[in-house]
Scaffold this motif. Structure first.
Motif, mmCIF file in Angstrom:
data_model
loop_
_atom_site.group_PDB
_atom_site.id
_atom_site.type_symbol
_atom_site.label_atom_id
_atom_site.label_comp_id
_atom_site.label_asym_id
_atom_site.label_seq_id
_atom_site.Cartn_x
_atom_site.Cartn_y
_atom_site.Cartn_z
ATOM 1 N N CYS A 328 35.156 37.660 41.702
ATOM 2 C CA CYS A 328 36.134 37.878 40.639
ATOM 3 C C CYS A 328 37.450 37.149 40.939
ATOM 4 N N ILE A 329 37.926 37.300 42.152
ATOM 5 C CA ILE A 329 39.168 36.623 42.563
ATOM 6 C C ILE A 329 38.987 35.107 42.568
ATOM 7 N N PHE A 330 37.840 34.657 43.044
ATOM 8 C CA PHE A 330 37.573 33.219 43.145
ATOM 9 C C PHE A 330 37.556 32.566 41.758
ATOM 10 N N ASN A 331 36.999 33.290 40.775
ATOM 11 C CA ASN A 331 36.795 32.704 39.450
ATOM 12 C C ASN A 331 37.959 32.891 38.479
ATOM 13 N N SER A 332 38.854 33.840 38.755
ATOM 14 C CA SER A 332 39.855 34.184 37.742
ATOM 15 C C SER A 332 41.290 33.937 38.208
ATOM 16 N N LEU A 333 41.882 32.881 37.711
ATOM 17 C CA LEU A 333 43.290 32.608 37.980
ATOM 18 C C LEU A 333 44.173 33.698 37.360
ATOM 19 N N HIS A 334 43.767 34.207 36.198
ATOM 20 C CA HIS A 334 44.528 35.255 35.515
ATOM 21 C C HIS A 334 44.648 36.502 36.395
ATOM 22 N N ILE A 335 43.549 36.935 36.985
ATOM 23 C CA ILE A 335 43.582 38.128 37.840
ATOM 24 C C ILE A 335 44.431 37.873 39.078
ATOM 25 N N ARG A 336 44.327 36.686 39.645
ATOM 26 C CA ARG A 336 45.139 36.369 40.817
ATOM 27 C C ARG A 336 46.626 36.446 40.480
ATOM 28 N N LYS A 337 47.017 35.870 39.343
ATOM 29 C CA LYS A 337 48.427 35.900 38.946
ATOM 30 C C LYS A 337 48.901 37.325 38.685
ATOM 31 N N GLU A 338 48.064 38.128 38.048
ATOM 32 C CA GLU A 338 48.422 39.516 37.757
ATOM 33 C C GLU A 338 48.648 40.313 39.043
ATOM 34 N N LEU A 339 47.765 40.115 40.021
ATOM 35 C CA LEU A 339 47.901 40.817 41.304
ATOM 36 C C LEU A 339 49.137 40.349 42.065
ATOM 37 N N ILE A 340 49.438 39.081 41.979
ATOM 38 C CA ILE A 340 50.632 38.558 42.657
ATOM 39 C C ILE A 340 51.883 39.226 42.109
ATOM 40 N N GLU A 341 51.976 39.352 40.781
ATOM 41 C CA GLU A 341 53.145 39.987 40.173
ATOM 42 C C GLU A 341 53.236 41.467 40.535
ATOM 43 N N LYS A 342 52.114 42.153 40.489
ATOM 44 C CA LYS A 342 52.107 43.576 40.855
ATOM 45 C C LYS A 342 52.436 43.754 42.337
ATOM 46 N N GLY A 343 51.990 42.819 43.156
ATOM 47 C CA GLY A 343 52.274 42.876 44.587
ATOM 48 C C GLY A 343 53.755 42.774 44.875
ATOM 49 N N ARG A 344 54.444 41.911 44.153
ATOM 50 C CA ARG A 344 55.884 41.749 44.369
ATOM 51 C C ARG A 344 56.645 43.024 44.019
ATOM 52 N N GLU A 345 56.154 43.755 43.041
ATOM 53 C CA GLU A 345 56.769 45.049 42.704
ATOM 54 C C GLU A 345 56.420 46.098 43.751
#
Length: 368
Positions: A328-345
């Motif tokens: 899922c992580i490998f295939n989805s740039l959208h999910i990676r970006k979403e997790l990065i933003e949530k991680g910063r919070e």
């Protein structure tokens, strides 16, 4: 007025989780209290803390050893507080007015049956003595507090203080460049190869991912930051890798690396994978978040408490679930970006300043 004296056992300054813990809190504790002495190796402490003006009491006895217990009373001078950052407290009397200990987790009690007879006797006796003899017990998550009470005695509840670890966010990267995989994408594992870190199942899941990516140029590497062996309860994954040409090609061990190299690896990873099924806290997912890297983590122990909604979760005992989340992580740039933003919070909950202030306030309670 006599200056209050604090002694801190810092021999684990170079270990993974506890080393990070000490490196985060010690500089401010030393600055706040004018009379602090450290047990440990002087040169290593000066290097790790970047401070040449430390007062160090040389003490290099191995952790968990009989020799450390026999020598503690002779090397620890009279003091107001003796602080143990791990449960291996002095069992014999020492000249400390108060004792404070940090118990990060009770893995050795929760997985008692996996230990040899010496480890069983030692861990049960010493953890219980740490609770009994200490005036305050710090732990690093609500999960760990509950586990301590579950496996020892609920009468200790009033002396246990939960102080989350702090994680230093967005440090400036050095010019260090590391490349273990020809500039190709990679999953990152940070830790050691103890069985509860669950590396074997993760590598098996990763192998499934490799087999299901047809284009050789697209196959991601798997970089393991840490030593292959040398741990008390190490997991044998060497044969798994050496007997499989695909894993031989794509799994890379770094061995020991510098903090600068680790920062570089975090920053450029496709994702951190943190499959451990027992953690009192778990630094790596938060460190990854601080560098803008998504985390795939086990839905176990303290990890959901610490990672919140800022990680992608899997069942650590289900190889296919681990594989699916990696895919899922490998295939989805959208999910990676979403997790990065949530991680910063999410990392805002784990301020180093807040963690340090909480330690200092607790120390001050016993120095009045």
């Amino acid at each position: 007025m006599q200056i209050k004296k604090i002694i801190i056992d810092t021999r684990m300054i170079d270990s993974s989780g506890i080393g990070r813990y000490l490196q985060n809190i010690l500089p401010d504790i030393i600055e706040q209290f004018s009379n602090v002495s450290l047990l440990g190796e002087e040169q290593l402490l000066k290097e790790k803390l970047q401070n040449d003006n430390l007062h160090v009491i040389p003490f290099n006895e191995p952790i968990y050893s009989i020799s450390e217990q026999l020598k503690y009373p002779y090397v620890i001078p009279k003091c107001d507080i003796f602080f143990s950052p791990h449960y291996n407290i002095p069992l014999l009397p020492i000249k400390a007015k108060y004792r404070i200990v940090t118990i990060h987790d009770v893995f050795h009690l929760a997985f008692y049956q996996s230990l040899n007879i010496f480890q069983r006797i030692y861990s049960k006796a010493v953890i219980n003595q740490a609770l009994k003899q200490s005036d305050a017990v710090i732990t690093v998550s609500e999960f760990s507090k509950e586990e301590i009470l579950k496996y020892t005695n609920k009468k200790y509840i009033d002396k246990i203080y939960v102080i989350y670890n702090g994680v230093r966010s967005w440090r400036k990267l050095s010019e260090t460049k590391v490349d273990y995989c020809d500039n190709k994408p990679y999953f990152l594992f940070v830790g050691n190869v103890k069985p509860h870190k669950n590396l074997r199942r993760t590598i098996e899941a990763y192998r499934l991912l490799l087999l299901n990516i047809g284009d050789v140029k697209q196959k991601p590497y798997f970089i393991i930051v840490g030593k292959r062996d040398g741990f008390i309860t190490g997991d044998n994954i060497t044969a798994l890798i050496e007997n499989d040409p695909l894993l031989q090609q794509y799994v890379k061990f770094t061995g020991w690396i510098t903090d600068s190299e680790l920062q570089e690896l975090y920053s450029n990873a496709l994702a951190l994978i943190f499959p451990s099924y027992y953690e009192g806290f778990g630094f790596p997912p938060l460190e990854a978040m601080s560098y803008g890297t998504p985390s795939i983590v086990a839905n176990a122990a303290s990890i959901p408490e610490i990672c919140g909604d800022a990680a992608l979760y899997f069942n650590p005992f289900d190889i296919y679930d681990i594989y699916n989340k990696m895919k899922c992580i490998f295939n989805s740039l959208h999910i990676r970006k979403e997790l990065i933003e949530k991680g910063r919070e999410n990392i805002k909950r784990f301020s180093c300043n807040l963690s340090i202030e909480s330690h200092i306030k607790l120390f001050e309670c016993f120095l009045k």
